[in-house]
Design a protein around this motif. Sequence first.
Motif, short mmCIF file in Angstrom:
data_model
loop_
_atom_site.label_atom_id
_atom_site.label_comp_id
_atom_site.label_asym_id
_atom_site.label_seq_id
_atom_site.Cartn_x
_atom_site.Cartn_y
_atom_site.Cartn_z
N HIS A 282 0.83 -1.21 0.00
CA HIS A 282 0.00 0.00 0.00
C HIS A 282 0.86 1.25 0.00
N PRO A 335 -3.77 -0.99 13.12
CA PRO A 335 -4.45 0.30 12.88
C PRO A 335 -4.67 0.58 11.40
N TYR A 336 -3.69 0.19 10.58
CA TYR A 336 -3.84 0.44 9.14
C TYR A 336 -4.94 -0.43 8.55
N ILE A 338 -7.58 -1.45 10.19
CA ILE A 338 -8.83 -0.83 10.63
C ILE A 338 -9.17 0.37 9.74
N TYR A 339 -8.13 1.14 9.40
CA TYR A 339 -8.32 2.29 8.51
C TYR A 339 -8.88 1.85 7.16
N LEU A 340 -8.34 0.76 6.60
CA LEU A 340 -8.83 0.26 5.32
C LEU A 340 -10.27 -0.20 5.42
N ILE A 342 -12.57 0.98 7.52
CA ILE A 342 -13.41 2.18 7.62
C ILE A 342 -13.54 2.84 6.25
N LYS A 343 -12.42 2.90 5.51
CA LYS A 343 -12.44 3.48 4.17
C LYS A 343 -13.36 2.69 3.25
N SER A 344 -13.30 1.35 3.35
CA SER A 344 -14.17 0.49 2.55
C SER A 344 -15.63 0.68 2.92
N LYS A 346 -17.04 3.41 4.10
CA LYS A 346 -17.51 4.70 3.59
C LYS A 346 -17.87 4.62 2.11
#
Length: 349
Positions: A282, A335-336, A338-340, A342-344, A346
Motif C-alpha cells: 500500500h 491500525p492500518y 482498521i483504517y482500510l 473504515i475506508k471500505s 464509507k
Amino acid sequence: MKFSRKKHFKLFFCVCIVILFFSAVISAMLGSADISFKETLYVILSKIPIVGSLVSTASISQNHMLIILQIRLPRIITSALVGMGLSVVGASFQAIFKNPMADPYVLGVSSGAALGAAIGFMLQLDTLALGSTVITMMAFIGSIATTTLVYNIARVKNRISPTTLLLAGVSVSFLLSSIISIIMVFNRQQVEKIVFWTMGSVSAVTYNQIFTLIPFIFIGTAIILLFSRDLNIMLTGDDTAKSLGVEVENVKKVILAVSSIIVAACVSISGVIGFVGLIVPHAVRMVFGPDHRVLLPFSLIIGAVFMIISDTVARTIAAPSEIPVGAVTALFGSPYFIYLLIKSKKRVI
C-alpha cells in the motif's frame, strides 16, 4: 507525488537500496554492546567481495566482530528476506484477489503454514536427519491447503467477492489458530517450539537457514515478476483480461502456488509475522502507482527495510528482554487494517 519517468524509478530504486544497506548497518550497531557506527560499517564492508579488500578491521575487537557477524547480522539478513517475501506475496495477492486488504496473514495462509509446522513438531519430524527441510515441507503443505480452502470458500462460480474472501480468510485463520492451541495443550513438550511459530521471531536463525531461504525468496519473486504484465491487465477485471489473452485462472494458480511456497519458507524460519504484506504494498502503491513492474521491485526493498526496523525495535525497545517481531508488525499493521475497513465502509455508504 508519483514518479512517472523510468529514470526516476531507477534513481529512486538505487536510493532505496542505499537506505536498505544503512538500515542494516544501523540495526547491527544497536544493542546492549556499545559498538560504533564506524566499526559496524567496516565489519560489514569487510565481508563484501572486492570492497572487503579495501577495508581494514585490525583495530576492531574480536568480540565486537563476533557480535556483529554471528549474532546481529544473521537476524538482520533474515528479517530483510522475510520482509521481501511477505511484501511481494502481499502485492500479488492484492492483485489477483482485487482486494486491498488481501495479505498472507489476513487470508490465513501464514496460520496454515504455522499449523503445518506445528503438526511436524507434534510428530517430532524435526528430529529426523533432514528435520528443518521436513518442517518447511509441512509448512508448505499447510499454506497451500489453506490458500486453496479460502479461495474455494470465497469463490462464487468464477468470481470472488472481496468481502467474502476477507471473512473466509479471517474465519479459517481463527480455526487454524484454535487447532494449534489444541496441539499445544496435548503436546506440552513441544509448546516452546510451537509458540515460536505463532508469535514470530528471527532471534535464533543461522546462516544455514539463510542460505536455505534465499532461493525461495528470489526465485519465487522472479517468477511473480514474470507475470507483472498479466497482473496489471487483471486489475481491469477478469473478463477484460480474458478478452486480452490472459489465462486468468492459470495465472492465479501459478501466483497462489508460488506465493504459498514463499510464505511457507518464511514461516518455517521466522514463524507467523503479520501485516507486512498489507502495509508495504500500500505504501509503495501510494507513491509509485499500481504498475506491478514497479510495485513488486519496490515492495521487495521497502519490505526488507520495514522488517529490519521492526526487528530492531523488537530487540532494543525492552532490552535486555525481547518483544516478538510479529507483535511489532501487528502494532503497525492493525491500525492500518482498521483504517482500510473504515475506508471500505464509507465507499459502501
